[in-house]
Design an enzyme around this catalytic site. Structure first.
Site, short mmCIF file in Angstrom:
data_model
loop_
_atom_site.label_atom_id
_atom_site.label_comp_id
_atom_site.label_asym_id
_atom_site.label_seq_id
_atom_site.Cartn_x
_atom_site.Cartn_y
_atom_site.Cartn_z
N THR A 187 -10.88 2.78 4.33
CA THR A 187 -9.80 3.79 5.19
C THR A 187 -10.68 4.47 6.04
O THR A 187 -11.79 4.87 6.02
CB THR A 187 -9.07 4.43 4.21
N GLU A 219 4.64 5.08 3.99
CA GLU A 219 4.17 6.25 4.47
C GLU A 219 5.26 7.19 4.81
O GLU A 219 6.14 6.92 5.37
CB GLU A 219 3.44 5.92 5.61
N GLU A 265 0.84 -1.20 -0.02
CA GLU A 265 0.17 0.12 -0.06
C GLU A 265 1.04 1.31 0.02
O GLU A 265 1.88 1.51 0.96
CB GLU A 265 -0.91 0.10 1.09
N TYR A 318 -10.46 7.94 6.00
CA TYR A 318 -11.07 8.97 4.88
C TYR A 318 -12.32 8.33 4.30
O TYR A 318 -13.40 9.11 4.08
CB TYR A 318 -10.10 9.24 4.04
N GLU A 319 -12.25 7.19 4.00
CA GLU A 319 -13.38 6.61 3.28
C GLU A 319 -14.77 6.52 4.09
O GLU A 319 -15.63 6.59 3.57
CB GLU A 319 -12.77 5.13 2.81
N ASP A 375 -12.20 9.51 -3.82
CA ASP A 375 -13.26 10.15 -3.78
C ASP A 375 -13.45 11.18 -4.76
O ASP A 375 -14.45 11.89 -5.15
CB ASP A 375 -13.52 10.74 -2.31
N ASP A 426 -3.25 11.86 -2.83
CA ASP A 426 -3.47 13.16 -2.90
C ASP A 426 -3.78 13.57 -4.34
O ASP A 426 -2.93 13.03 -5.48
CB ASP A 426 -2.20 14.07 -2.88
#
Length: 236
Positions: free
Chosen positions: A188, A67, A42, A190-191, A152, A116
């Protein structure tokens, strides 16, 4: 992302989950879990909800999470530690340098979750679905390896659907409203927030196929020699 208190101490407590020198693991990641069926990567794991939960549900695979923000990565690492998830490893690395960390064909699947969007046209090359990045993914994915992409951002999604074929990836599972009939798969952070707001989530799977002829001469921008900046004249 706010600075986390006692970050160094917290990172030290999770040191066994961190590959501090990922270059040293190139070609030998599976030695961390010899029985692993596949290696999944990921890029941009954030706080790690997706990676940790997916790794917990699929102990037969090895998960590597990239990350670049330590204050987010420590939350992901602590999540894995608290849940006793052993088949996940974290690296603080640059996605543009994947071939420095992974051998050709070493990766079976790449996840790009809510990257992003870099909406400005002049920043398009920073998007993780830009052709330059897709070509770098080809350097580490096995033949037929997949990229699972979720976002999104509708503009980024529609743009990305044109980028994948350019780099020889065949699209499937293309949807512009993943959760229209209930939650699908692991979310996630955010999701879940977007889902609760009623915002549709876009998703697709891109499988690596033959490289298009027009891309055979592609040169990684990182390999291109940099032109020296001319010295300023005395008149300047």
């Amino acid at each position: 992302m706010r600075k986390k208190p006692n970050l160094d101490r917290r990172l030290a407590r999770c040191a066994d989950m961190l590959a501090a020198e990922p270059e040293a693991w190139k070609g030998r990641w599976r030695t961390r879990q010899p029985e692993a069926r596949e290696l999944h990567l990921e890029i941009g794991c954030g706080k790690g909800r997706f990676t940790v939960e997916t790794a917990r549900l699929h102990p037969e695979n090895l998960y590597i999470a990239i990350e670049r923000v330590p204050d987010a990565m420590i939350i992901a690492m602590e999540r894995a530690q608290e849940q006793g998830v052993k088949n996940v490893c974290f690296i603080d690395a640059d996605a543009a340098r994947l071939r420095d960390y992974f051998a050709p064909g070493e990766v079976d699947r790449i996840y790009l979750n809510f990257s992003d969007p870099w909406p400005s046209h002049r920043h398009s090359k920073r998007r993780l679905t830009h052709t330059d990045f897709l070509m770098r993914y080809r350097q580490v994915l096995r033949p037929g390896g997949e990229i699972h992409f979720k976002t999104d951002n509708s503009d980024l999604y529609e743009w990305s659907l044109f980028q994948f074929p350019k780099a020889g990836f065949a699209l499937s599972e293309v949807t512009r409203d993943l959760h229209w009939d209930g939650v699908q798969g692991v979310m996630t952070d955010y999701e879940e927030k977007f889902f609760q707001q009623g915002k549709p989530i876009n998703r697709c799977v891109a499988a690596m196929g033959a490289l298009p002829a027009e891309m055979e001469e592609w040169i990684d921008p990182l390999d291109k020699p940099r032109t020296a900046r001319p010295a300023a004249s005395e008149e300047e």
